[in-house]
Design a protein around this motif. Sequence first.
Motif, PDB file in Angstrom:
ATOM      1  N   ARG A 189       0.914  -1.056  -0.058  1.00 30.83           N
ATOM      2  CA  ARG A 189       0.024  -0.102  -0.046  1.00 30.83           C
ATOM      3  C   ARG A 189       0.954   1.151   0.227  1.00 30.83           C
ATOM      4  NH1 ARG A 189      -4.349   1.658   4.078  1.00 30.83           N
ATOM      5  NH2 ARG A 189      -2.752   0.458   6.135  1.00 30.83           N
TER       6      ARG A 189
ATOM      7  N   PRO B 165       2.440  10.223  -0.172  1.00 32.60           N
ATOM      8  CA  PRO B 165       1.439  11.197   0.357  1.00 32.60           C
ATOM      9  C   PRO B 165      -0.033  10.730   0.272  1.00 32.60           C
ATOM     10  CG  PRO B 165       1.386  11.195  -2.156  1.00 32.60           C
ATOM     11  CD  PRO B 165       2.568  10.101  -2.129  1.00 32.60           C
ATOM     12  N   ARG B 166      -0.098   9.402   0.226  1.00 30.84           N
ATOM     13  CA  ARG B 166      -1.960   9.376   0.218  1.00 30.84           C
ATOM     14  C   ARG B 166      -1.943   8.047   0.216  1.00 30.84           C
ATOM     15  NH1 ARG B 166      -4.149   7.531  -5.386  1.00 30.84           N
ATOM     16  NH2 ARG B 166      -2.586   7.681  -7.082  1.00 30.84           N
ATOM     17  N   VAL B 167      -2.905   7.435   0.335  1.00 29.65           N
ATOM     18  CA  VAL B 167      -3.972   6.113   0.638  1.00 29.65           C
ATOM     19  C   VAL B 167      -3.946   5.147  -0.422  1.00 29.65           C
ATOM     20  CG1 VAL B 167      -4.987   4.498   2.030  1.00 29.65           C
ATOM     21  CG2 VAL B 167      -3.603   6.388   2.936  1.00 29.65           C
TER      22      VAL B 167
ATOM     23  N   THR C 170      -4.048   1.051  -2.599  1.00 29.36           N
ATOM     24  CA  THR C 170      -3.728  -0.524  -2.870  1.00 29.36           C
ATOM     25  C   THR C 170      -3.243  -0.564  -3.771  1.00 29.36           C
ATOM     26  OG1 THR C 170      -5.699  -0.731  -1.390  1.00 29.36           O
ATOM     27  CG2 THR C 170      -4.680  -2.261  -2.143  1.00 29.36           C
TER      28      THR C 170
ATOM     29  N   ALA D 166       3.356  -2.163 -13.232  1.00 29.69           N
ATOM     30  CA  ALA D 166       3.914  -0.872 -13.806  1.00 29.69           C
ATOM     31  C   ALA D 166       3.676   0.562 -13.703  1.00 29.69           C
ATOM     32  CB  ALA D 166       4.381  -1.210 -15.645  1.00 29.69           C
ATOM     33  N   GLU D 167       2.175   1.186 -13.486  1.00 28.26           N
ATOM     34  CA  GLU D 167       1.694   1.596 -13.708  1.00 28.26           C
ATOM     35  C   GLU D 167       1.569   1.933 -12.377  1.00 28.26           C
ATOM     36  OE1 GLU D 167       0.334  -0.959 -15.173  1.00 28.26           O
ATOM     37  OE2 GLU D 167      -1.066  -0.300 -16.804  1.00 28.26           O
TER      38      GLU D 167
ATOM     39  N   ARG E 234       5.963   2.893 -11.840  1.00 25.56           N
ATOM     40  CA  ARG E 234       6.517   4.586 -12.243  1.00 25.56           C
ATOM     41  C   ARG E 234       5.915   5.330 -11.340  1.00 25.56           C
ATOM     42  NH1 ARG E 234       5.024   2.179 -16.881  1.00 25.56           N
ATOM     43  NH2 ARG E 234       5.961   0.839 -17.839  1.00 25.56           N
ATOM     44  N   GLN E 235       4.194   5.607 -10.840  1.00 24.55           N
ATOM     45  CA  GLN E 235       3.735   6.075 -10.088  1.00 24.55           C
ATOM     46  C   GLN E 235       4.857   6.687  -8.818  1.00 24.55           C
ATOM     47  OE1 GLN E 235      -0.124   5.755  -7.395  1.00 24.55           O
ATOM     48  NE2 GLN E 235      -0.526   7.195  -9.143  1.00 24.55           N
TER      49      GLN E 235
ATOM     50  N   ARG F 228       7.487   8.996 -10.373  1.00 26.77           N
ATOM     51  CA  ARG F 228       7.180  10.373 -10.367  1.00 26.77           C
ATOM     52  C   ARG F 228       7.259  11.168  -9.272  1.00 26.77           C
ATOM     53  NH1 ARG F 228       4.207   7.891 -14.248  1.00 26.77           N
ATOM     54  NH2 ARG F 228       2.025   7.630 -13.332  1.00 26.77           N
ATOM     55  N   LEU F 229       5.888  10.274  -8.244  1.00 28.49           N
ATOM     56  CA  LEU F 229       6.297  11.431  -6.793  1.00 28.49           C
ATOM     57  C   LEU F 229       7.389  11.951  -6.175  1.00 28.49           C
ATOM     58  CD1 LEU F 229       2.971   8.885  -5.572  1.00 28.49           C
ATOM     59  CD2 LEU F 229       2.845  11.773  -5.976  1.00 28.49           C
TER      60      LEU F 229
ATOM     61  N   THR G 254       8.880  14.880  -8.031  1.00 33.41           N
ATOM     62  CA  THR G 254       8.483  16.334  -7.351  1.00 33.41           C
ATOM     63  C   THR G 254       8.217  16.455  -5.903  1.00 33.41           C
ATOM     64  OG1 THR G 254       6.404  14.550  -8.211  1.00 33.41           O
ATOM     65  CG2 THR G 254       7.534  15.907 -10.254  1.00 33.41           C
ATOM     66  N   GLY G 255       8.496  15.641  -5.369  1.00 31.95           N
ATOM     67  CA  GLY G 255       7.959  15.753  -3.574  1.00 31.95           C
ATOM     68  C   GLY G 255       8.759  15.219  -2.743  1.00 31.95           C
TER      69      GLY G 255
ATOM     70  N   GLU H 286       3.755   0.695   2.311  1.00 35.11           N
ATOM     71  CA  GLU H 286       3.446  -0.298   3.602  1.00 35.11           C
ATOM     72  C   GLU H 286       3.858  -1.755   3.143  1.00 35.11           C
ATOM     73  OE1 GLU H 286       0.613  -1.126   6.726  1.00 35.11           O
ATOM     74  OE2 GLU H 286      -0.289  -2.060   4.332  1.00 35.11           O
TER      75      GLU H 286
ATOM     76  N   ASP I 188      -1.637  11.329  -9.572  1.00 33.89           N
ATOM     77  CA  ASP I 188      -0.547  10.389  -9.324  1.00 33.89           C
ATOM     78  C   ASP I 188      -0.793  11.010  -7.495  1.00 33.89           C
ATOM     79  OD1 ASP I 188       0.721   9.048 -11.148  1.00 33.89           O
ATOM     80  OD2 ASP I 188       2.569  10.962 -10.898  1.00 33.89           O
ATOM     81  N   ARG I 189      -0.531  12.369  -7.503  1.00 31.69           N
ATOM     82  CA  ARG I 189      -0.843  13.037  -5.736  1.00 31.69           C
ATOM     83  C   ARG I 189      -1.946  12.843  -5.227  1.00 31.69           C
ATOM     84  NH1 ARG I 189       4.296  15.087  -3.680  1.00 31.69           N
ATOM     85  NH2 ARG I 189       4.828  14.836  -4.945  1.00 31.69           N
TER      86      ARG I 189
ATOM     87  N   GLN J  24     -10.339  13.103  -1.403  1.00 34.81           N
ATOM     88  CA  GLN J  24      -9.602  13.561  -2.516  1.00 34.81           C
ATOM     89  C   GLN J  24      -9.919  14.049  -3.377  1.00 34.81           C
ATOM     90  OE1 GLN J  24     -10.422  10.036  -1.200  1.00 34.81           O
ATOM     91  NE2 GLN J  24      -8.031   9.532  -0.855  1.00 34.81           N
TER      92      GLN J  24
ATOM     93  N   ILE K  76     -11.540   4.200   0.732  1.00 35.76           N
ATOM     94  CA  ILE K  76     -11.017   3.174   0.465  1.00 35.76           C
ATOM     95  C   ILE K  76      -9.438   3.617   1.579  1.00 35.76           C
ATOM     96  CG2 ILE K  76     -10.157   1.153   0.226  1.00 35.76           C
ATOM     97  CD1 ILE K  76     -12.054   1.548  -2.824  1.00 35.76           C
ATOM     98  N   GLU K  77      -9.919   2.485   3.000  1.00 39.43           N
ATOM     99  CA  GLU K  77      -8.572   3.068   3.626  1.00 39.43           C
ATOM    100  C   GLU K  77      -7.662   1.769   2.698  1.00 39.43           C
ATOM    101  OE1 GLU K  77      -7.348   5.996   5.551  1.00 39.43           O
ATOM    102  OE2 GLU K  77      -5.829   4.846   6.163  1.00 39.43           O
TER     103      GLU K  77
ATOM    104  N   SER L 237      -5.103   5.405 -15.058  1.00 35.66           N
ATOM    105  CA  SER L 237      -3.929   5.470 -13.710  1.00 35.66           C
ATOM    106  C   SER L 237      -2.472   6.463 -15.516  1.00 35.66           C
ATOM    107  CB  SER L 237      -2.403   4.495 -13.880  1.00 35.66           C
ATOM    108  OG  SER L 237      -2.265   4.266 -13.949  1.00 35.66           O
TER     109      SER L 237
ATOM    110  N   ASP M 123      -0.214   6.435 -16.010  1.00 32.97           N
ATOM    111  CA  ASP M 123       0.782   6.103 -17.813  1.00 32.97           C
ATOM    112  C   ASP M 123       0.287   5.392 -18.441  1.00 32.97           C
ATOM    113  OD1 ASP M 123       3.169   5.913 -16.642  1.00 32.97           O
ATOM    114  OD2 ASP M 123       3.192   3.376 -15.809  1.00 32.97           O
ATOM    115  N   HIS M 124      -1.081   5.897 -18.735  1.00 27.04           N
ATOM    116  CA  HIS M 124      -1.910   6.390 -20.179  1.00 27.04           C
ATOM    117  C   HIS M 124      -2.150   6.453 -20.176  1.00 27.04           C
ATOM    118  CE1 HIS M 124      -1.438   1.528 -19.676  1.00 27.04           C
ATOM    119  NE2 HIS M 124      -2.086   1.303 -17.961  1.00 27.04           N
TER     120      HIS M 124
END
Lengths: 544, 544
Positions: free
Chosen positions: A105, A109-111, A113, A255-256, A259-260, A263-264, A267-268, A274, B55-56, B66, B99-100, B490, B492-493
């Motif tokens: 998970r 910067p956010r939750v 899955t 993969a998605e 890469r996320q 990128r995160l 930029t931060g 987890e 992403d963020r 969000q 969703i947590e 996401s 990437d697409h």
Amino acid sequence: MVARAWRVGVASLVCVFGTALAQGADQADLTSINRIVDEGFNRSELPLTAAYLTDRIGGRLTNSPQMREAERWTQQQYRDWGLKNVRTEGFEFGRGWSIEKSSVRLLKPRVATYSAIPVAWTAPSNGAITATIVVAPMTKVADFEKWRGKLKGQIVLVTQPDTGGEPLVAPFVRLSREDITKYDTYKQPVVSMEEELEKRLERGRFEAKRDEFLAGEGALAWVRKSYREGGLLHGEGYQHRRGQSPKLPGFELAAEHYRQLARLAKTGTAPTLELISDVRYHDEDSNAYNVFADLPGRDAKAGYVMAGAHLDSWVASDGAQDNAAGSAVVMEAARILTKLGLKPKRTIRFALWNGEEQGLYGSFNYTERHLVSRPPLQDPARAALPAYATWNLRWPVTPGPDYNALAAYFNLDNGSGKIRGIYAEGNIAATPILKTWLAPFASMGADSVVATTTYGTDHVPMSAVGIPGFQFVQDPLDYGSRIHHTSIDSYDHLRMEDLKQAAVIMASMLWMSAERDQPLPKRPLPSKPLQTDPFEYEVETPSP
Amino acid sequence: MVARAWRVGVASLVCVFGTALAQGADQADLTSINRIVDEGFNRSELPLTAAYLTDRIGGRLTNSPQMREAERWTQQQYRDWGLKNVRTEGFEFGRGWSIEKSSVRLLKPRVATYSAIPVAWTAPSNGAITATIVVAPMTKVADFEKWRGKLKGQIVLVTQPDTGGEPLVAPFVRLSREDITKYDTYKQPVVSMEEELEKRLERGRFEAKRDEFLAGEGALAWVRKSYREGGLLHGEGYQHRRGQSPKLPGFELAAEHYRQLARLAKTGTAPTLELISDVRYHDEDSNAYNVFADLPGRDAKAGYVMAGAHLDSWVASDGAQDNAAGSAVVMEAARILTKLGLKPKRTIRFALWNGEEQGLYGSFNYTERHLVSRPPLQDPARAALPAYATWNLRWPVTPGPDYNALAAYFNLDNGSGKIRGIYAEGNIAATPILKTWLAPFASMGADSVVATTTYGTDHVPMSAVGIPGFQFVQDPLDYGSRIHHTSIDSYDHLRMEDLKQAAVIMASMLWMSAERDQPLPKRPLPSKPLQTDPFEYEVETPSP
């Protein structure tokens, strides 16, 4: 044999069928083929076999509890169907490994899955690992220096993020006749230099060195990127030997999502993950077991023919196209031939190989136990490598007492697509005979015999020592595009009509080859030197 | 206008550009278009905007934390870029939901981690639910009787397992000119009977009745099958009103895993699942908020033009193609026009809609707040339905004071594909003008004006009352085949080259429409009766 081959080669298929097959060396009762077709299409049990292997047993990693269950259940099925001499043969492989529970998970910067799977044979996380990530791509030992002192207490992303591709072609395809014809060109064999092999092996060993380095640096876990897009996962790993287990938990991430993270991080502040990897090692028995069953022949001196497929799989899904498909076809062929009460001249053996995914362990073990012997390598590091990586270094090859007993071997391991023909695997002397055997299946689209030599599965150890060992040409379907080793290799992506056809043809090929007067022509036992390119220079590649 | 339209229709594109645009009613400074192109392609900030949203911030379900963050951040961006009158407008929507953590595992007959997502606005599981499953497909209230008394203490699989299809065409496609031409056929409008609408609404209400039934029977949770193959998930749900939240946890399961459960249940004892759905409701504020920003016009009496896209999304992934793409294009168009210091005659307004995914709530709210009024429905059940489902029942439509102020509306909500033209949405009088505006973009493949009327997004409320409201024709890419609402929607697409082109064209269309002497021709305000088929019989369908 040459003259006969030529005569068949120029005859029309009808002529072939009417002359060579009926008058020639093949005295098989052709009525049996219609009985095989009837049993295979009207009373197939293949869907139930395939469903048991995939739905009920699931992914079958070598030496995992699931694979143990598959070894047990397939033997029971063979016995229930009346096969004889049902047995296993064990060989040293290493540890079993299985996934009880796992999750990845994003926490900051956010939750979110994420889609992820533990890499096979990596260490458990022992609860949740919560830490920031660092993107530290490494492809060779020299890359380690760049990251030394920077990884402590972190989760290390070890792959280059790169960019993805787009699905510009249809994932699910069948072969045209023209496609198949392209495979029918004989390529002269040329063996490359030993150094190339060594480099490939070095790249394999790199995984272990990276794990060692990361653990030494105090990293908590590593994450690699899936090599397919669209959320698909694989999880292949190779450190299955006892005493060589990875020190750290390792994950493959979609993969998605990978890469996320990259990128995160760019930029931060570094994202927090987890990781939970509740995986288990299984050390009760380090032997893996091939499973065999026989339909005994009526002539004890006539030897045997054999069908085979590997029963083991990866565990991102249920190992359906790879290779419950082939296993179910081999088992169904066994069921059909036994049910029909056929009494072939030669014994027909059904092999379910083990340890294929980690390097054709099962079929190499069978080959070097029963068919040929090769001297061991002197260098202990090389000697510890799988036979598939070193057989070309071990000379001379000496035929064993059973070398001549195996008259033909047929392998199925290219997904769920129906059979469209057979690869002659360089055994061009056998092509006219194979053509006569496939002729009845022209209307099922399965009568092509093509010269191509194929690699990467369990006919290789036998074919490499001259034994007539063949793979079938199969419709590709979506095997290569999205199923092979992935998280969606499950029952739904099996095509039952295709597999029933394959079982009928497999049974028929076994019957024809078991009944033939003479065994199929062998190729010569290989002897050193094999043909190399005398003008080849070693290609310069960076040292690891 | 008819004569002029005809003249443009037969002229070559060069003629159109050279005559109608330069000499005609459009006095826009064409040099500005080259400046827009320069800023949009050479100094784009669109990738950063899109990455922030996806992403963020991530998936932006209406009223979730969000989406609140997206409402806040987009306003801040607009202010930072120098936009004016940045503000929100709230409207009653209901609860937020997020969703947590969630997971679905098979525990018996074996352990496996399944691909699943809680359905939006379903109840939390409050820890793990471990129970056997029962396959009990239900599509109408009459189906309930079949299962009464049989569901207690179980997890109910409510969808027919069916069989899957295979991906026989390329998922990622672009339009040929011929494809686009097919859209250019005017279809005469025919409105179907009210009863059809009622039936559709009844189907919507069925979800709530099923939840009620299952909870009454003592079932512990329900699971539905994903409507796409290949492990893709969606999770759409619609019970967002306060006091109407589902009683039970509900999950969407990957099609492959759903069918596996159904097969296992059919051939053995019922499988056991473990469900965890740690989801949260957010009740701080039941208003959802549209976000607006203006580039003020130099003529206060000339009204305004508007671009819009919905900012909300589903949450199986990050709402990238649907519709961070459109939102980022609208925002980038705002940035470009502001950065260039352009002073249009009309105000240019930038709208980011909310609650689109549950039924165009935001754009209907804007339309009925600012542009027209319709009487409410008397029946409280009907009155509680979203405006998009009932607007055709509420007569008469009365123009509001701002009805004539809105000169043109441009919407973007069909994924990440570049603009290939514009749908005239039945406003055929506007087509020659739209053609002149798109003429500069012929070399970007974007100069088609087609007659088709489109539905399902935020131009509908405006276009339905006669306002010149348009959607763009976009290359489909893989939006429909695998991205729309799915777990891989996401960053990437997204195709950044496509989106930059769209932003440049959006900015140009806004500029041209804001500068034009006359507003675009409206269609007449609708009045009852709309054309129906006088010979239509009601189609017999089973009562729910």
